[in-house]
Design a protein around this motif. Structure first.
Motif, PDB file in Angstrom:
ATOM      1  N   LEU A 109       6.134  -6.397  12.015  1.00 31.07           N
ATOM      2  CA  LEU A 109       6.683  -7.475  12.831  1.00 31.07           C
ATOM      3  C   LEU A 109       5.754  -7.742  14.003  1.00 31.07           C
ATOM      4  O   LEU A 109       5.162  -6.809  14.555  1.00 31.07           O
ATOM      5  N   GLY A 137      -3.923   5.502   2.807  1.00 32.93           N
ATOM      6  CA  GLY A 137      -5.344   5.183   2.942  1.00 32.93           C
ATOM      7  C   GLY A 137      -5.972   4.885   1.592  1.00 32.93           C
ATOM      8  O   GLY A 137      -5.368   5.126   0.546  1.00 32.93           O
ATOM      9  N   ALA A 170       4.148  -3.392   3.213  1.00 36.96           N
ATOM     10  CA  ALA A 170       3.857  -4.771   2.821  1.00 36.96           C
ATOM     11  C   ALA A 170       2.787  -5.342   3.745  1.00 36.96           C
ATOM     12  O   ALA A 170       2.941  -5.336   4.964  1.00 36.96           O
ATOM     13  N   LEU A 171       1.697  -5.835   3.150  1.00 37.26           N
ATOM     14  CA  LEU A 171       0.586  -6.366   3.937  1.00 37.26           C
ATOM     15  C   LEU A 171       0.309  -7.810   3.522  1.00 37.26           C
ATOM     16  O   LEU A 171       0.155  -8.118   2.336  1.00 37.26           O
ATOM     17  N   ALA A 172       0.249  -8.676   4.516  1.00 35.31           N
ATOM     18  CA  ALA A 172       0.164 -10.116   4.272  1.00 35.31           C
ATOM     19  C   ALA A 172      -1.230 -10.541   3.824  1.00 35.31           C
ATOM     20  O   ALA A 172      -2.244 -10.030   4.315  1.00 35.31           O
ATOM     21  N   ILE A 190      -2.671 -13.887  11.384  1.00 36.35           N
ATOM     22  CA  ILE A 190      -1.398 -13.599  12.065  1.00 36.35           C
ATOM     23  C   ILE A 190      -1.474 -14.071  13.521  1.00 36.35           C
ATOM     24  O   ILE A 190      -0.562 -14.708  14.038  1.00 36.35           O
ATOM     25  N   GLN A 231       0.837  -1.209   0.000  1.00 37.05           N
ATOM     26  CA  GLN A 231       0.000   0.000   0.000  1.00 37.05           C
ATOM     27  C   GLN A 231       0.867   1.252   0.000  1.00 37.05           C
ATOM     28  O   GLN A 231       1.788   1.390   0.810  1.00 37.05           O
ATOM     29  N   GLU A 272       7.893  -2.103  11.091  1.00 37.27           N
ATOM     30  CA  GLU A 272       6.782  -1.523  11.855  1.00 37.27           C
ATOM     31  C   GLU A 272       6.538  -2.379  13.091  1.00 37.27           C
ATOM     32  O   GLU A 272       6.340  -3.587  12.998  1.00 37.27           O
ATOM     33  N   GLY A 313      -5.369   5.285   7.040  1.00 39.25           N
ATOM     34  CA  GLY A 313      -6.799   5.032   6.912  1.00 39.25           C
ATOM     35  C   GLY A 313      -7.621   6.207   6.413  1.00 39.25           C
ATOM     36  O   GLY A 313      -8.809   6.293   6.714  1.00 39.25           O
ATOM     37  N   ASP A 322       0.187   1.985  14.579  1.00 37.79           N
ATOM     38  CA  ASP A 322      -1.080   2.031  15.325  1.00 37.79           C
ATOM     39  C   ASP A 322      -1.006   2.956  16.532  1.00 37.79           C
ATOM     40  O   ASP A 322      -1.611   2.682  17.575  1.00 37.79           O
ATOM     41  N   ARG A 351     -10.451   8.099  11.555  1.00 35.17           N
ATOM     42  CA  ARG A 351     -11.876   7.851  11.343  1.00 35.17           C
ATOM     43  C   ARG A 351     -12.739   8.820  12.164  1.00 35.17           C
ATOM     44  O   ARG A 351     -13.788   9.243  11.760  1.00 35.17           O
ATOM     45  N   LEU A 391       7.308 -14.105   4.113  1.00 33.14           N
ATOM     46  CA  LEU A 391       6.825 -12.808   3.619  1.00 33.14           C
ATOM     47  C   LEU A 391       7.987 -11.838   3.411  1.00 33.14           C
ATOM     48  O   LEU A 391       7.993 -11.067   2.446  1.00 33.14           O
TER      49      LEU A 391
HETATM   50  P1  C2E Z   1      -1.571  -2.231  10.010  1.00 34.15           P
HETATM   51  O1  C2E Z   1      -0.139  -2.581  10.045  1.00 34.15           O
HETATM   52  O2  C2E Z   1      -2.010  -1.078  10.816  1.00 34.15           O
HETATM   53  O3  C2E Z   1      -1.909  -2.035   8.468  1.00 34.15           O
HETATM   54  C1  C2E Z   1      -2.868  -1.117   7.994  1.00 34.15           C
HETATM   55  C2  C2E Z   1      -4.188  -1.795   7.749  1.00 34.15           C
HETATM   56  O4  C2E Z   1      -5.152  -0.796   7.427  1.00 34.15           O
HETATM   57  C3  C2E Z   1      -4.172  -2.736   6.548  1.00 34.15           C
HETATM   58  O5  C2E Z   1      -5.113  -3.774   6.806  1.00 34.15           O
HETATM   59  C4  C2E Z   1      -4.686  -1.834   5.436  1.00 34.15           C
HETATM   60  O6  C2E Z   1      -5.224  -2.544   4.350  1.00 34.15           O
HETATM   61  C5  C2E Z   1      -5.732  -1.074   6.187  1.00 34.15           C
HETATM   62  N1  C2E Z   1      -6.076   0.199   5.549  1.00 34.15           N
HETATM   63  C6  C2E Z   1      -5.272   1.039   4.866  1.00 34.15           C
HETATM   64  N2  C2E Z   1      -5.921   2.128   4.443  1.00 34.15           N
HETATM   65  C7  C2E Z   1      -7.198   1.999   4.868  1.00 34.15           C
HETATM   66  C8  C2E Z   1      -8.372   2.812   4.744  1.00 34.15           C
HETATM   67  O7  C2E Z   1      -8.369   3.888   4.139  1.00 34.15           O
HETATM   68  N3  C2E Z   1      -9.505   2.328   5.329  1.00 34.15           N
HETATM   69  C9  C2E Z   1      -9.530   1.144   6.005  1.00 34.15           C
HETATM   70  N4  C2E Z   1     -10.677   0.752   6.545  1.00 34.15           N
HETATM   71  N5  C2E Z   1      -8.440   0.346   6.136  1.00 34.15           N
HETATM   72  C10 C2E Z   1      -7.297   0.774   5.576  1.00 34.15           C
HETATM   73  P2  C2E Z   1      -4.770  -5.292   6.568  1.00 34.15           P
HETATM   74  O8  C2E Z   1      -3.925  -5.472   5.348  1.00 34.15           O
HETATM   75  O9  C2E Z   1      -6.033  -6.060   6.675  1.00 34.15           O
HETATM   76  O10 C2E Z   1      -3.840  -5.631   7.813  1.00 34.15           O
HETATM   77  C11 C2E Z   1      -4.363  -5.580   9.104  1.00 34.15           C
HETATM   78  C12 C2E Z   1      -3.281  -5.733  10.134  1.00 34.15           C
HETATM   79  O11 C2E Z   1      -2.685  -7.026  10.090  1.00 34.15           O
HETATM   80  C13 C2E Z   1      -2.126  -4.760   9.948  1.00 34.15           C
HETATM   81  O12 C2E Z   1      -2.457  -3.500  10.461  1.00 34.15           O
HETATM   82  C14 C2E Z   1      -1.031  -5.461  10.729  1.00 34.15           C
HETATM   83  O13 C2E Z   1      -1.163  -5.209  12.113  1.00 34.15           O
HETATM   84  C15 C2E Z   1      -1.343  -6.920  10.480  1.00 34.15           C
HETATM   85  N6  C2E Z   1      -0.456  -7.404   9.403  1.00 34.15           N
HETATM   86  C16 C2E Z   1      -0.584  -7.288   8.066  1.00 34.15           C
HETATM   87  N7  C2E Z   1       0.440  -7.879   7.424  1.00 34.15           N
HETATM   88  C17 C2E Z   1       1.254  -8.357   8.388  1.00 34.15           C
HETATM   89  C18 C2E Z   1       2.499  -9.070   8.373  1.00 34.15           C
HETATM   90  O14 C2E Z   1       3.103  -9.373   7.311  1.00 34.15           O
HETATM   91  N8  C2E Z   1       3.042  -9.407   9.592  1.00 34.15           N
HETATM   92  C19 C2E Z   1       2.423  -9.080  10.768  1.00 34.15           C
HETATM   93  N9  C2E Z   1       3.024  -9.450  11.928  1.00 34.15           N
HETATM   94  N10 C2E Z   1       1.264  -8.413  10.807  1.00 34.15           N
HETATM   95  C20 C2E Z   1       0.689  -8.051   9.638  1.00 34.15           C
END
Ligand code: C2E
Ligand code: MG
Ligand code: MG
Ligand code: MG
Length: 282
Positions: free
Chosen positions: A115, A254, A60-62, A78, A45, A146, A234, A177, A204, A94
């Motif tokens: 992480l 976002g 990078a988002l998993a 996760i 993103q 992060e 976001g 966060d 939000r 990843l």
């Molecule tokens: P995060 O690290 O805070 O990542 C941001 C999350 O917010 C992502 O959700 C992203 O898709 C979402 N987001 C971004 N912009 C917006 C927006 O405008 N509106 C809304 N509603 N959401 C938005 P995602 O991809 O579902 O990931 C959720 C969480 O999962 C991440 O929050 C992170 O804590 C965890 N995560 C994701 N990938 C990994 C990873 O590779 N390793 C670990 N340990 N955790 C991960």
């Protein structure tokens, strides 16, 4: 009747808990049996600089594409991976895929990885990630880690030492966060941070809450004065952006500016950033 109702609620509550429990056990079992290398992938993103509208960094988002369960969001799998003792395998796979992607991008573009607490609790594991970067000859300055407050909170002393070592090697550290949990200014003071990411929960609320708006404004100012980068996470709508713009945010992440996308789309987006000499080189 009141008692009856209360009992009814208790039953519903128990059923939901039971379902959640079965859900998470199912997730854990599927994760154990999964071909993680084939089924896990990353989306990226963009983080947009407000000043010039350019993107220099992607988070990078998993994603997990399970043959049985379909696409599973990281918020769900996760934690299951942590419980199943699989999180380091997940992170390692990843991370490698993220570095593969990064190597196909222009050199002035960076990537950040999330992480989990269990990752950073294991120094040897983190250094195995560092070794991957060095072996490939990738500049550590292009990699950001992060971490969340909850993750460092477990043992702030140990976390600080690890993050200081990563920072000394040139890696970047972001506090993710911010504002969602037990936010403490102690972390900002104690940890070698390069960036703070304000939680999307706050963004939000800015439309409806004057207090949230003031808090976001204060954190943006704090970051500016401490020479930290600050990301607003976001931002979904123009209306939200209109409220946030007077607070002079530097970086926005976002849906309004970009959803998580595959690496191919990153390359296309960067090529489209007009007049970018780096993009032209690729
Ligand atoms: P995060 O690290 O805070 O990542 C941001 C999350 O917010 C992502 O959700 C992203 O898709 C979402 N987001 C971004 N912009 C917006 C927006 O405008 N509106 C809304 N509603 N959401 C938005 P995602 O991809 O579902 O990931 C959720 C969480 O999962 C991440 O929050 C992170 O804590 C965890 N995560 C994701 N990938 C990994 C990873 O590779 N390793 C670990 N340990 N955790 C991960
Ligand atoms: Mg993150
Ligand atoms: Mg976040
Ligand atoms: Mg998070």
């Amino acid at each position: 009747r009141g008692k009856e109702q209360a009992r009814g609620h208790a039953v519903i509550f128990t059923l939901n808990e039971d379902r959640q429990m079965r859900d998470s056990l199912l997730l854990e079992r599927e994760l154990r049996e999964a071909d993680l290398d084939a089924e896990l992938h990353l989306l990226f993103q963009p983080q947009m600089n407000v000043m010039d509208g350019r993107v220099r960094s992607f988070e990078a988002l998993a994603r997990w594409q399970s043959p049985l369960l379909g696409g599973v969001a990281p918020d769900r799998f996760i934690r299951a991976a942590e419980r199943a003792g699989l999180i380091q395998s997940v992170t390692r796979i990843l991370f490698r895929k993220g570095l593969d992607a990064l190597e196909s991008w222009p050199r002035d573009v960076d990537v950040s990885f999330n992480l989990s607490a269990q990752d950073i609790a294991d120094r040897a594991f983190i250094f195995s990630l560092v070794a991957q970067v060095l072996r490939r000859g990738i500049d550590p300055a292009r990699i950001e880690f992060e971490i969340t407050e909850t993750a460092v909170m477990k043992d702030i002393g140990v976390s600080r030492l690890l993050l200081e070592d990563l920072s000394a090697l040139g890696f970047r550290i972001a506090l993710d966060d911010f504002g969602s949990g037990y936010s403490s200014f102690e972390y900002i003071d104690e940890l070698p941070l390069d960036k703070i990411k304000i939680d999307k929960g706050f963004v939000r609320k800015v439309a409806t809450s004057a207090a949230s708006r003031e808090i976001v404004a204060a954190v943006i100012t704090l970051c500016r004065n401490l020479d930290l980068e600050c990301v607003l996470e976001g931002v979904e709508t123009e209306a939200e952006m209109a409220i946030l713009a007077p607070l002079s945010p530097r970086i926005i992440q976002g849906y309004l500016y970009g959803r998580p996308m595959p690496s191919d789309a990153v390359v296309a987006l960067l090529a489209g950033q007009s007049g970018s000499p780096e993009a032209a080189r690729v």
